[in-house]
Scaffold this motif. Structure first.
Motif, PDB file in Angstrom:
ATOM      1  N   PRO B  83       0.822  -1.212   0.000  1.00  0.00           N
ATOM      2  CA  PRO B  83       0.000   0.000   0.000  1.00  0.00           C
ATOM      3  C   PRO B  83       0.856   1.262   0.000  1.00  0.00           C
ATOM      4  N   LEU B  84       0.309   2.331  -0.528  1.00  0.00           N
ATOM      5  CA  LEU B  84       0.948   3.640  -0.428  1.00  0.00           C
ATOM      6  C   LEU B  84       0.585   4.195   0.945  1.00  0.00           C
ATOM      7  N   SER B  85       1.579   4.444   1.741  1.00  0.00           N
ATOM      8  CA  SER B  85       1.280   4.834   3.121  1.00  0.00           C
ATOM      9  C   SER B  85       1.566   6.310   3.349  1.00  0.00           C
ATOM     10  N   LEU B  86       1.161   6.760   4.529  1.00  0.00           N
ATOM     11  CA  LEU B  86       1.446   8.139   4.925  1.00  0.00           C
ATOM     12  C   LEU B  86       2.952   8.356   5.029  1.00  0.00           C
ATOM     13  N   ASP B  87       3.663   7.280   5.433  1.00  0.00           N
ATOM     14  CA  ASP B  87       5.119   7.383   5.537  1.00  0.00           C
ATOM     15  C   ASP B  87       5.742   7.556   4.153  1.00  0.00           C
ATOM     16  N   PRO B 103      -0.779  13.266   0.786  1.00  0.00           N
ATOM     17  CA  PRO B 103      -1.580  12.042   0.680  1.00  0.00           C
ATOM     18  C   PRO B 103      -3.022  12.405   0.340  1.00  0.00           C
ATOM     19  N   ALA B 104      -3.678  11.541  -0.418  1.00  0.00           N
ATOM     20  CA  ALA B 104      -5.070  11.827  -0.780  1.00  0.00           C
ATOM     21  C   ALA B 104      -5.888  10.557  -0.786  1.00  0.00           C
ATOM     22  N   SER B 219      -4.318   1.611   2.170  1.00  0.00           N
ATOM     23  CA  SER B 219      -3.506   2.368   1.221  1.00  0.00           C
ATOM     24  C   SER B 219      -4.165   3.700   0.868  1.00  0.00           C
ATOM     25  N   LEU B 220      -3.324   4.710   0.638  1.00  0.00           N
ATOM     26  CA  LEU B 220      -3.812   5.968   0.076  1.00  0.00           C
ATOM     27  C   LEU B 220      -4.239   5.719  -1.361  1.00  0.00           C
ATOM     28  N   MET B 221      -5.094   6.558  -1.879  1.00  0.00           N
ATOM     29  CA  MET B 221      -5.474   6.435  -3.284  1.00  0.00           C
ATOM     30  C   MET B 221      -4.436   7.097  -4.175  1.00  0.00           C
ATOM     31  N   GLU B 222      -3.817   8.131  -3.615  1.00  0.00           N
ATOM     32  CA  GLU B 222      -2.903   8.894  -4.448  1.00  0.00           C
ATOM     33  C   GLU B 222      -1.998   9.731  -3.550  1.00  0.00           C
ATOM     34  N   ILE B 223      -0.779   9.953  -4.031  1.00  0.00           N
ATOM     35  CA  ILE B 223       0.050  10.987  -3.403  1.00  0.00           C
ATOM     36  C   ILE B 223       0.302  12.030  -4.472  1.00  0.00           C
ATOM     37  N   ASP B 224      -0.086  13.273  -4.176  1.00  0.00           N
ATOM     38  CA  ASP B 224       0.118  14.338  -5.148  1.00  0.00           C
ATOM     39  C   ASP B 224       1.366  15.112  -4.771  1.00  0.00           C
ATOM     40  N   VAL B 225       2.356  15.045  -5.662  1.00  0.00           N
ATOM     41  CA  VAL B 225       3.643  15.674  -5.389  1.00  0.00           C
ATOM     42  C   VAL B 225       3.730  16.985  -6.159  1.00  0.00           C
ATOM     43  N   LEU B 226       3.967  18.060  -5.419  1.00  0.00           N
ATOM     44  CA  LEU B 226       4.153  19.362  -6.065  1.00  0.00           C
ATOM     45  C   LEU B 226       5.647  19.642  -6.132  1.00  0.00           C
ATOM     46  N   TYR B 227       6.141  19.971  -7.326  1.00  0.00           N
ATOM     47  CA  TYR B 227       7.568  20.284  -7.433  1.00  0.00           C
ATOM     48  C   TYR B 227       7.768  21.738  -7.828  1.00  0.00           C
TER      49      TYR B 227
END
Lengths: 225, 399
Positions: B83-87, B103-104, B219-227
């Protein structure tokens, strides 16, 4: 200037061969004034088309100024028509949307002559036929005789050596017809070789030399002794 | 024959039949106008869609769990997907150029407050959301930067939910129940409207950790990364992949850049625009048939003129060019008229309906004119060839 040796022109109509010209031999020196006479279907128009390089003989040799025309390709024929031959037609064949001056310019336009030169030469040609004042008139604003004079100006503007006229007075009354013939004779007087196809004996009779055609054959040639 | 003389000859003969030429050109004009209008609609639609998508910012990379596999492997058997976790989200913040990794998770639940109840979208997000999605807070503040694993029970309302529950009254400090759990309202978002039918204002935003629990998900559904603006996307993606695959022991996630999404969307919309343009071109073809007809008639009417031109020394190719020139001129005149007409319509519509998805595209306009000229050329070839091949003796005999 013109030399025809045993020239034939056959047409196939249905399954019949028509001999429009049947072994015609003829010499016309430069500067001559010749009339070609005969009934319809006698081959006189076919002869004129062949002399004018609009049509080719099926057999025989046609030399124009000593050059065998049967070896010339389409482009050379067009070039020869442009520079050596002038045509005058029974129904004038002026382009209706162009005025008299522009009609006279037409051969020079096709030859790619620049406008300035064209202009003065066209005016000169119109002056020769006595139509300087009508240069900006459209064909439908001119009388029949005037139209034919424009057509003659167009035929001589490229300074050809040979002028071919196919029934030039056929659509005109006798007075304007007479004027047209007078112009042709005057041009002949300046050294132009003139051939006139006609079935009017009065007009044909004025020529220095008269050719009689019947059934594609040269029946009588007044110039031959 | 000098080019300008040829042009003049062509123009004069085209103008000598004003009405007929105008009607023939009209056929092409309608076709060009149709192409211009339809492609304007296509382009407008494209602009509209792209604007919808880019309003969240373009420097975003989305990370989703799972791999888009093209093999028919039974996923249940060899599922080593973690899973995609908060960590994971926390770890991604350390990737170079990354400004935020949020996290989303999303779901639906009922929200009760002020004695009313409403079923809305629950978004579990991080405190960076306003920054990542360029989404502003209207009232109060957004979720505070708590410990991501045990955040306080704060919630931020979408503008519509706020209106439905609290009306004009300030909801700040009020308690609401989200799926039975108690939250305190700390802020209200600005209205953002609907995006592709999804109402962003009819939603509530709560910390991601709490949403995971609420929906009982691992698991998270998505992690949105802003660069950072201007950072090399490829390097950012590489960094994300390196960090995540080290944590997961393999690539069991999918990285999608905003640019990729926009590219795919853009190419789909390009196809749409092209397709409607092609539909419009059918009317251009009809116009071409009109030109063909008129040119055929014109050659027949002017047979003696063709004979005459040949008698005074015109080559076959000169005759051909003159007639093709007329055909092209008719098409070009019609094309320009169609462009003007189409452009006027587009202008008028945008003037009176400013929101209409219409966008004048010079490239398509130019292509339409070019196509019109090409159609004129093609329509003129056969009649012009017929004119060129006429026997001059026969032609002169025609009255």
């Amino acid at each position: 200037m013109i030399e025809l040796i045993e020239v034939c022109r056959d047409y196939v109509v249905g399954d019949q061969v028509v001999h429009a010209l049947d072994h015609v031999s003829l010499r016309i020196p430069a500067g001559d004034y010749v009339s070609i006479m005969g009934p319809s279907g006698s081959g006189k128009s076919t002869l004129l088309n062949i002399l004018g390089l609009m049509d080719r003989p099926t057999a025989g040799i046609y030399r124009l100024d000593g050059v065998d025309t049967s070896t010339m390709n389409d482009e050379e024929l067009a070039h020869a028509r442009q520079h050596q031959i002038g045509f005058v037609f029974q129904s004038f064949h002026l382009v209706p949307r162009l005025n008299a001056l522009e009609n006279v310019e037409l051969p020079m336009i096709l030859a790619g002559i620049p406008p300035k030169q064209r202009h003065s030469r066209s005016l000169g040609a119109l002056a020769k036929v006595g139509l300087s004042k009508r240069a900006d008139h459209r064909p439908n604003q001119l009388s029949g005789g005037e139209r034919q004079r424009v057509a003659i100006a167009r035929a001589i503007v490229m300074q050809p050596k040979l002028l071919l006229a196919d029934e030039p007075t056929g659509n005109l009354d006798s007075k304007s017809g007479g004027e047209i013939i007078a112009i042709l004779e005057q041009l002949n007087g300046q050294g132009l070789t003139v051939l006139v196809v006609t079935h009017d004996p009065a007009i044909g009779g004025r020529a220095r030399r008269q050719l009689q055609f019947r059934d594609g054959r040269l029946l009588h040639d007044s110039g031959q002794s | 024959m000098l080019p300008r003389d040829m042009l003049r000859y062509v123009v004069v003969s085209t103008l000598s039949h004003r009405l007929r030429s105008a009607l023939t050109a009209l056929g092409i004009g309608i076709g060009v106008a149709a192409v211009v209008l339809l492609t304007s609609i296509g382009e407008g639609l494209r602009d509209y869609m792209l604007a919808e998508f880019t309003q969240f910012g373009t420097n975003i990379v989305a990370v989703n769990p799972g791999v888009n596999t093209t093999f028919g492997m039974p996923t249940g058997v060899l599922n080593t997907q973690r899973p995609l976790s908060l960590d994971d989200a926390a770890a991604l913040r350390r990737v170079p150029w990354v400004v935020a990794a949020m996290p989303a998770i999303q779901g639906n639940a009922s929200v009760k407050g002020n004695g009313r109840e409403r079923r809305v979208t629950i978004s579990g997000v991080g405190p960076e959301m306003p920054l990542v999605f360029s989404f502003r807070v209207a009232l109060g503040s957004f979720l505070p930067p708590d410990d991501p694993r045990s955040p306080r029970a704060y919630a931020v309302l979408g503008s519509k939910l706020r209106k439905e529950l609290f009306g004009e009254r300030s909801p700040l400090g009020e308690r609401v129940r989200v799926a039975g759990e108690r939250y305190r309202v700390v802020g209200v978002m600005e209205s953002k409207g609907t995006v592709l039918g999804f109402d962003l204002d009819d939603a509530i935003y709560i910390p991601a950790a709490r949403a995971l629990e609420m929906f009982d998900r691992e698991s998270l559904m998505e992690i949105d990364v802003l660069y950072e603006e201007g950072a090399p996307v490829d390097e950012v993606v590489k960094g994300i992949r390196r960090v995540l695959s080290a944590r997961h022991g393999g690539v069991d996630f999918t990285i999608t850049t905003q640019q990729q999404m926009l590219d795919v969307l853009g190419s789909v919309l390009d196809v749409v625009t092209f397709a409607v343009g092609a539909l419009g071109s059918i009317s251009l073809l009809v116009g071409g048939v009109g030109i063909f007809t008129i040119m055929t008639i014109s050659v027949r009417e002017r047979t003696f003129e063709i004979g005459l031109l040949r008698a005074v020394g015109a080559l076959r190719r000169q005759v051909r060019r003159l007639f093709i020139g007329e055909s092209i001129l008719l098409a070009a005149i019609g094309g320009v008229a169609g462009l003007l007409f189409g452009a006027t319509i587009v202008r008028l519509v945008t003037l009176f309906l400013p929101g209409a998805p219409l966008s004048w595209s010079p490239a398509y306009a130019f292509a339409a004119e070019l196509l019109a000229v090409l159609i004129g050329l093609v329509a003129g070839v056969v009649p012009a060839q017929r004119a060129a091949m006429l026997d001059p003796v026969q032609a002169l005999r025609a009255e």
